[in-house]
Design a protein around this motif. Structure first.
Motif, PDB file in Angstrom:
ATOM      1  N   PHE A   1       0.851  -1.193   0.000  1.00 28.95           N
ATOM      2  CA  PHE A   1       0.000   0.000   0.000  1.00 28.95           C
ATOM      3  C   PHE A   1       0.885   1.240   0.000  1.00 28.95           C
ATOM      4  CE2 PHE A   1       0.610  -1.062   4.481  1.00 28.95           C
ATOM      5  CZ  PHE A   1       1.063   0.132   4.991  1.00 28.95           C
ATOM      6  N   ARG A   2       0.273   2.357  -0.344  1.00 27.83           N
ATOM      7  CA  ARG A   2       1.016   3.608  -0.231  1.00 27.83           C
ATOM      8  C   ARG A   2       0.173   4.611   0.550  1.00 27.83           C
ATOM      9  NH1 ARG A   2       2.010   5.645  -6.243  1.00 27.83           N
ATOM     10  NH2 ARG A   2       2.033   7.764  -5.417  1.00 27.83           N
ATOM     11  N   VAL A   3       0.849   5.480   1.264  1.00 28.69           N
ATOM     12  CA  VAL A   3       0.153   6.444   2.110  1.00 28.69           C
ATOM     13  C   VAL A   3       0.455   7.845   1.591  1.00 28.69           C
ATOM     14  CG1 VAL A   3      -0.199   7.236   4.477  1.00 28.69           C
ATOM     15  CG2 VAL A   3       0.514   4.898   4.057  1.00 28.69           C
ATOM     16  N   GLU A   4      -0.593   8.614   1.392  1.00 31.11           N
ATOM     17  CA  GLU A   4      -0.398   9.978   0.895  1.00 31.11           C
ATOM     18  C   GLU A   4      -0.968  10.967   1.903  1.00 31.11           C
ATOM     19  OE1 GLU A   4      -0.605   8.804  -3.823  1.00 31.11           O
ATOM     20  OE2 GLU A   4      -2.155  10.092  -2.982  1.00 31.11           O
ATOM     21  N   TYR A   5      -0.240  12.021   2.157  1.00 30.44           N
ATOM     22  CA  TYR A   5      -0.662  13.064   3.101  1.00 30.44           C
ATOM     23  C   TYR A   5      -0.881  14.362   2.323  1.00 30.44           C
ATOM     24  CZ  TYR A   5       1.177   9.993   6.782  1.00 30.44           C
ATOM     25  OH  TYR A   5       1.416   8.938   7.624  1.00 30.44           O
ATOM     26  N   GLU A   6      -1.937  15.062   2.672  1.00 28.43           N
ATOM     27  CA  GLU A   6      -2.222  16.293   1.943  1.00 28.43           C
ATOM     28  C   GLU A   6      -2.894  17.306   2.886  1.00 28.43           C
ATOM     29  OE1 GLU A   6      -5.128  17.674  -1.722  1.00 28.43           O
ATOM     30  OE2 GLU A   6      -5.185  15.624  -1.006  1.00 28.43           O
ATOM     31  N   LEU A   7      -2.378  18.521   2.880  1.00 25.54           N
ATOM     32  CA  LEU A   7      -3.035  19.576   3.670  1.00 25.54           C
ATOM     33  C   LEU A   7      -4.275  20.041   2.915  1.00 25.54           C
ATOM     34  CD1 LEU A   7      -0.161  21.867   5.027  1.00 25.54           C
ATOM     35  CD2 LEU A   7      -1.454  20.118   6.231  1.00 25.54           C
ATOM     36  N   LEU A   8      -5.374  20.267   3.630  1.00 27.01           N
ATOM     37  CA  LEU A   8      -6.613  20.690   2.978  1.00 27.01           C
ATOM     38  C   LEU A   8      -6.688  22.215   2.908  1.00 27.01           C
ATOM     39  CD1 LEU A   8      -9.017  18.193   4.764  1.00 27.01           C
ATOM     40  CD2 LEU A   8      -8.144  18.036   2.431  1.00 27.01           C
ATOM     41  N   GLU A   9      -7.425  22.668   1.928  1.00 30.55           N
ATOM     42  CA  GLU A   9      -7.580  24.122   1.793  1.00 30.55           C
ATOM     43  C   GLU A   9      -8.459  24.642   2.931  1.00 30.55           C
ATOM     44  OE1 GLU A   9      -9.018  25.147  -2.023  1.00 30.55           O
ATOM     45  OE2 GLU A   9      -7.289  24.270  -3.041  1.00 30.55           O
ATOM     46  N   ASN A  10      -8.329  25.945   3.210  1.00 32.87           N
ATOM     47  CA  ASN A  10      -9.165  26.553   4.264  1.00 32.87           C
ATOM     48  C   ASN A  10     -10.637  26.342   3.934  1.00 32.87           C
ATOM     49  OD1 ASN A  10      -6.925  27.369   5.565  1.00 32.87           O
ATOM     50  ND2 ASN A  10      -6.953  29.457   4.754  1.00 32.87           N
ATOM     51  N   ASP A  11     -11.400  26.069   4.978  1.00 33.53           N
ATOM     52  CA  ASP A  11     -12.813  25.772   4.768  1.00 33.53           C
ATOM     53  C   ASP A  11     -13.629  26.673   5.708  1.00 33.53           C
ATOM     54  OD1 ASP A  11     -15.303  24.742   4.627  1.00 33.53           O
ATOM     55  OD2 ASP A  11     -14.780  22.697   5.211  1.00 33.53           O
ATOM     56  N   PRO A  12     -14.582  27.442   5.174  1.00 35.03           N
ATOM     57  CA  PRO A  12     -15.369  28.325   6.041  1.00 35.03           C
ATOM     58  C   PRO A  12     -16.084  27.567   7.159  1.00 35.03           C
ATOM     59  CG  PRO A  12     -15.978  28.597   3.711  1.00 35.03           C
ATOM     60  CD  PRO A  12     -14.963  27.518   3.769  1.00 35.03           C
ATOM     61  N   GLU A  13     -16.401  26.308   6.912  1.00 35.49           N
ATOM     62  CA  GLU A  13     -17.077  25.534   7.966  1.00 35.49           C
ATOM     63  C   GLU A  13     -16.111  25.064   9.056  1.00 35.49           C
ATOM     64  OE1 GLU A  13     -19.549  22.405   6.588  1.00 35.49           O
ATOM     65  OE2 GLU A  13     -20.544  23.678   5.109  1.00 35.49           O
ATOM     66  N   HIS A  14     -14.833  25.217   8.792  1.00 32.12           N
ATOM     67  CA  HIS A  14     -13.823  24.822   9.788  1.00 32.12           C
ATOM     68  C   HIS A  14     -12.882  26.004  10.003  1.00 32.12           C
ATOM     69  CE1 HIS A  14     -15.135  20.929   8.041  1.00 32.12           C
ATOM     70  NE2 HIS A  14     -15.023  20.515   9.279  1.00 32.12           N
ATOM     71  N   GLU A  15     -13.457  27.108  10.319  1.00 29.92           N
ATOM     72  CA  GLU A  15     -12.668  28.342  10.410  1.00 29.92           C
ATOM     73  C   GLU A  15     -11.599  28.249  11.503  1.00 29.92           C
ATOM     74  OE1 GLU A  15     -15.184  31.732  10.408  1.00 29.92           O
ATOM     75  OE2 GLU A  15     -13.471  33.102  10.470  1.00 29.92           O
ATOM     76  N   GLY A  16     -10.403  28.667  11.128  1.00 31.40           N
ATOM     77  CA  GLY A  16      -9.294  28.658  12.085  1.00 31.40           C
ATOM     78  C   GLY A  16      -8.665  27.284  12.276  1.00 31.40           C
ATOM     79  N   LEU A  17      -9.200  26.276  11.600  1.00 32.31           N
ATOM     80  CA  LEU A  17      -8.664  24.923  11.772  1.00 32.31           C
ATOM     81  C   LEU A  17      -7.777  24.552  10.580  1.00 32.31           C
ATOM     82  CD1 LEU A  17     -11.877  23.033  13.013  1.00 32.31           C
ATOM     83  CD2 LEU A  17     -10.193  24.322  14.352  1.00 32.31           C
ATOM     84  N   ILE A  18      -6.880  23.622  10.829  1.00 33.10           N
ATOM     85  CA  ILE A  18      -6.011  23.127   9.761  1.00 33.10           C
ATOM     86  C   ILE A  18      -6.501  21.736   9.361  1.00 33.10           C
ATOM     87  CG2 ILE A  18      -3.648  22.468   9.148  1.00 33.10           C
ATOM     88  CD1 ILE A  18      -2.659  24.367  11.324  1.00 33.10           C
ATOM     89  N   GLY A  19      -6.691  21.530   8.087  1.00 34.16           N
ATOM     90  CA  GLY A  19      -7.194  20.244   7.596  1.00 34.16           C
ATOM     91  C   GLY A  19      -6.082  19.377   7.036  1.00 34.16           C
ATOM     92  N   LEU A  20      -6.155  18.115   7.323  1.00 35.67           N
ATOM     93  CA  LEU A  20      -5.163  17.165   6.807  1.00 35.67           C
ATOM     94  C   LEU A  20      -5.886  15.913   6.334  1.00 35.67           C
ATOM     95  CD1 LEU A  20      -2.124  16.182   6.583  1.00 35.67           C
ATOM     96  CD2 LEU A  20      -2.450  15.198   8.847  1.00 35.67           C
TER      97      LEU A  20
END
Lengths: 174, 572
Positions: free
Chosen positions: B431-450
């Motif tokens: 298997f392979r594992v990929e990590y990606e930061l998510l773009e800012n989301d108004p529904e998750h204000e101030g949070l960092i998405g991964l």
């Protein structure tokens, strides 16, 4: 710079091999002291394990003021003494010789490798704790009486007299 | 009577010596402790330990450990044999010789052949390098000292480069020598019949050990050959008779000890023109994961966390379900799970807690705890992880593993607050594992998405096809993509505020509804809603909801011995 100082400097830089070198250098001395205080090979192994792991944990901040060996020995002695205090109900003097023989042998009988050695540890165990400790530190830890006095926080005269009485008693037993 | 100087001489020359398995154990623990403490030091100081910044989980040593069990077998057998002509010491010395070999090279042949298996392995103990060549042409080259793993996949002719760490190779043995004690227990249980003789093979004197025992796979016959002159294991052959089909499976393994091994994946057999795929983490992702890992490892220091878990029914009513008591002191920890629901079939704490639910206090809970009522326990006593779980009222299973095993989600306050990146593992042939930061989301204000995605490879599908064979390794098989999305709050110690996971078609959501701070200002979740959706056999979707209320006490006093497996709660 002494070898120990070099090893500690390497350890400060994160060199794990230095940790192994320190362990290899002092493990048998420390184990012997722990065995001689605790008279139980398993408890002595646990003691050495705990001391060395704690040393590794603090090694990044550790700065040598006297000797590394002295520091490690004092850790072993202190821990072993605490262990003895905890186990007051099974003080060494109460351990039967046959039990002692068992506790001094590990499952494959390798750590203490002959009957004579087992007997010496058995006899050492018969000394009062305070004499036993001083004899072990002087003969196994190769510590001077002054260093032992500092470590145990007693006078040098007390150390010397405990050592003398201890050896005298051993003469009658061995 | 001896003189004083004779006595001194006698005592000075009476010494205890550590044994190698003990040395390996103590050094492994000391190194782990050193590295653990290193994480709290400035980055520059840790430059030599960059491997520990890399967050992976590796099972790569397991196949090797399995092969080396054969070596352990010999020691186990020699230990059990009482016959005086059995050369125990020689076999013991053989291990010594093997340990001094810079490289061990193992080739394996299975008859009848299986679809997928490691047929060739090289191992170097210092620095730690492990190389596997599989029957389909896949090559895995892991250099743990550099924290890099390379996988060559013949189907698309690519070499994947990804980070790797040995952090979670516990509880498996780290060297052949650690296997010995574990094997003692196994051979004791199996009651092997052993025979040995000296012989000549190809002009060389060898010792042959034959053993017969019954394993879980069926009756086994193992034959091992030691080169007497060089004192090294040369080969082993194991034949297993499958009781259901009467089919014989034979594995022949040969060992050699080269001065040097392959220096890179190309020397191990990968073609020079293979395409390179770099899966090393992007700097931003790495930085975020470091923040999470650092907090996860540090946790809340010495603490007691009580997690009250309730089922939430369709009307929103809460029914007591279970209570987790998590305790941590330094590296020691224990987790005790008790049932709190009204199930008479099992021992549980329902009667004691029902009136105060869900406002139970830690002090109340401490007074209710009793060993008979625990459903599951995980205790790390500094050396071993002791697991215990109840199968039924009268059937309790337990096991013990060397080293600290990772705790699963929900078993510790740390795992509720954050997540441990290594649980996703590193990219592997399967298997392979990929990590990606998510773009800012108004529904998750101030949070960092991964987002973390685990993708199966062709090899994984191949293993799934051959999974019926008992002789294919039993690592989990991925045939569908698993996706996890985390939303973390950097203003509150990077707590996980939302986690949505889709795994094998099942969706799980964890939402932190409320957070609190410890007296020292650290944030922790005090209320979490856990939901999972699953599909019934008729195709109908069903949602289960669990409410988790967390009470945290920092710097508590612990009773003596509570981090030992034999501790008894509220002993009279």
């Amino acid at each position: 710079m002494s070898e120990d100082q070099c090893l500690l400097r390497r350890l400060h830089r994160g060199d794990l091999d230095a940790l192994r070198c320190i362990y290899e250098k002092y493990k048998d001395d420390l184990l012997t002291i722990a065995v001689s205080v605790l008279c139980d090979i398993h408890a002595a192994e646990d003691c050495l394990h705990d001391v060395f792991v704690n040393f590794a944990k603090a090694a990044g901040d550790f700065h040598i003021s006297h000797s590394l060996k002295g520091y490690l020995i004092s850790c072993v002695v202190n821990r072993a003494r605490n262990q003895l205090k905890k186990n007051q109900n099974t003080s060494i003097s109460q351990i039967e010789e046959s039990d002692l023989r068992t506790t001094l042998r590990n499952p494959v009988g390798q750590l203490i490798d002959n009957e004579e050695a087992t007997r010496v540890f058995q006899v050492l165990a018969k000394l009062p704790n305070e004499q036993h400790e001083v004899v072990a530190l002087h003969l196994y830890g190769e510590m001077k009486f002054k260093e032992i006095a500092d470590l145990l926080n007693i006078s040098i005269n007390t150390v010397q007299s405990r050592y003398r009485y201890g050896v005298e008693k051993l003469r009658t037993l061995l | 009577m001896k003189s004083s100087s004779e006595i001194e001489h006698l005592i000075k020359n009476t010494r205890a010596k550590t044994c190698e398995s003990f040395d390996d154990h103590i050094l492994a623990d000391a190194k782990a402790a050193f590295i653990e403490s290193a994480k709290d030091r400035p980055t520059a100081w840790r430059s030599g330990l960059s491997i520990w910044r890399i967050i992976m989980k590796s099972r790569i040593t397991k196949p090797f450990a399995a092969a080396m069990t054969l070596i352990g077998a010999m020691i186990g057998i020699s230990h059990l044999e009482d016959s005086s002509d059995f050369n125990q010491a020689a076999w013991g010395r053989m291990l010594e010789s093997m340990k001094k070999m810079p490289w061990v090279h193992i080739s394996k042949k299975i008859d009848p052949p299986v679809l997928y298996d490691a047929i060739e392995r090289w191992t170097c103990f210092d620095p730690s390098i492990k190389i596997y060549r599989y029957s389909d042409g896949t090559i895995a080259y892991s250099d743990y000292s550099k924290g890099e793993a390379y996988y060559y996949k013949p189907e698309d002719k690519t070499i994947t480069i990804s980070p790797v760490t040995e952090k979670y190779n516990v509880p498996g043995p780290k060297s052949p020598f650690e296997i010995v004690s574990e094997f003692f227990e196994m051979t004791d249980k199996l009651g092997a019949e052993i025979d040995h003789k000296y012989s000549e093979v190809g002009g060389k004197q060898v010792e042959i050990i034959e053993s017969k025992y019954v394993s879980t796979l069926g009756p086994c016959h193992t034959r091992m050959i030691r080169d007497v002159d060089q004192n090294l294991l040369r080969s082993s052959q194991t034949t297993i008779l499958k009781p259901d089909t009467n089919e014989e499976i034979t594995t022949v393994t040969t060992y050699d000890y080269p001065e040097s091994g392959p220096r890179d994946i190309y020397e191990a057999g990968a073609p020079k023109d293979a395409e390179l795929v770099d899966l090393c983490l992007h700097e931003d992702v790495q930085r975020l994961l470091n923040e999470v890992q650092r907090r996860y490892d540090r946790g809340y220091g010495d603490c007691i966390a009580m997690v009250l878990q309730s089922w939430v029914n369709e009307n929103g009513m809460q029914e007591p379900w279970s209570i987790i008591m998590f305790r941590q002191r330094g590296v020691l920890h224990r987790m005790d799970l008790y049932y709190a629901s009204d199930i008479k079939r099992f021992e549980n704490l329902h009667d004691q807690i029902k009136d105060d639910w869900p406002n139970l206090t830690i002090e109340q809970m401490k007074s209710y705890e009793r060993n008979e009522a625990t459903e599951r326990q995980v205790i790390y006593d500094g050396k071993y992880t002791n697991n215990r779980f109840r199968v039924s009222r009268d059937d309790v299973k337990s096991n013990r593993h060397k080293g600290m095993m990772p705790l699963r989600y929900g078993d510790s306050i740390n795992s509720l607050s954050w997540f441990e990146p290594p649980i996703y593992g590193s990219s592997k042939p399967v298997f392979r594992v990929e990590y990606e930061l998510l773009e800012n989301d108004p529904e998750h204000e101030g949070l960092i998405g991964l987002r973390i995605t685990k993708l199966p490879t062709n090899m994984s599908r191949m293993i799934a096809k051959s999974a019926k064979s008992d002789f294919v390794r039993k690592d989990p098989v991925w045939t569908s993509s698993d996706v996890s999305c985390y939303w973390l709050d950097p203003s509150r110690d990077y707590l996980v505020i939302e986690h949505i996971e889709t795994k094998s078609g099942r969706k799980t959501t964890n939402i932190t509804l409320e957070t609190k701070q410890t007296p020292s200002g650290q944030w922790y979740p005090s209320h979490i809603r856990h939901e999972y959706t699953y599909t019934l056999s008729g195709g109908q979707q069903k949602v289960n909801r669990i409410d988790k209320r967390i009470v945290l006490e920092t710097e508590p006093a612990f009773p003596e011995g509570i981090f030992q497996a034999d501790y008894i709660f509220n002993a009279q």
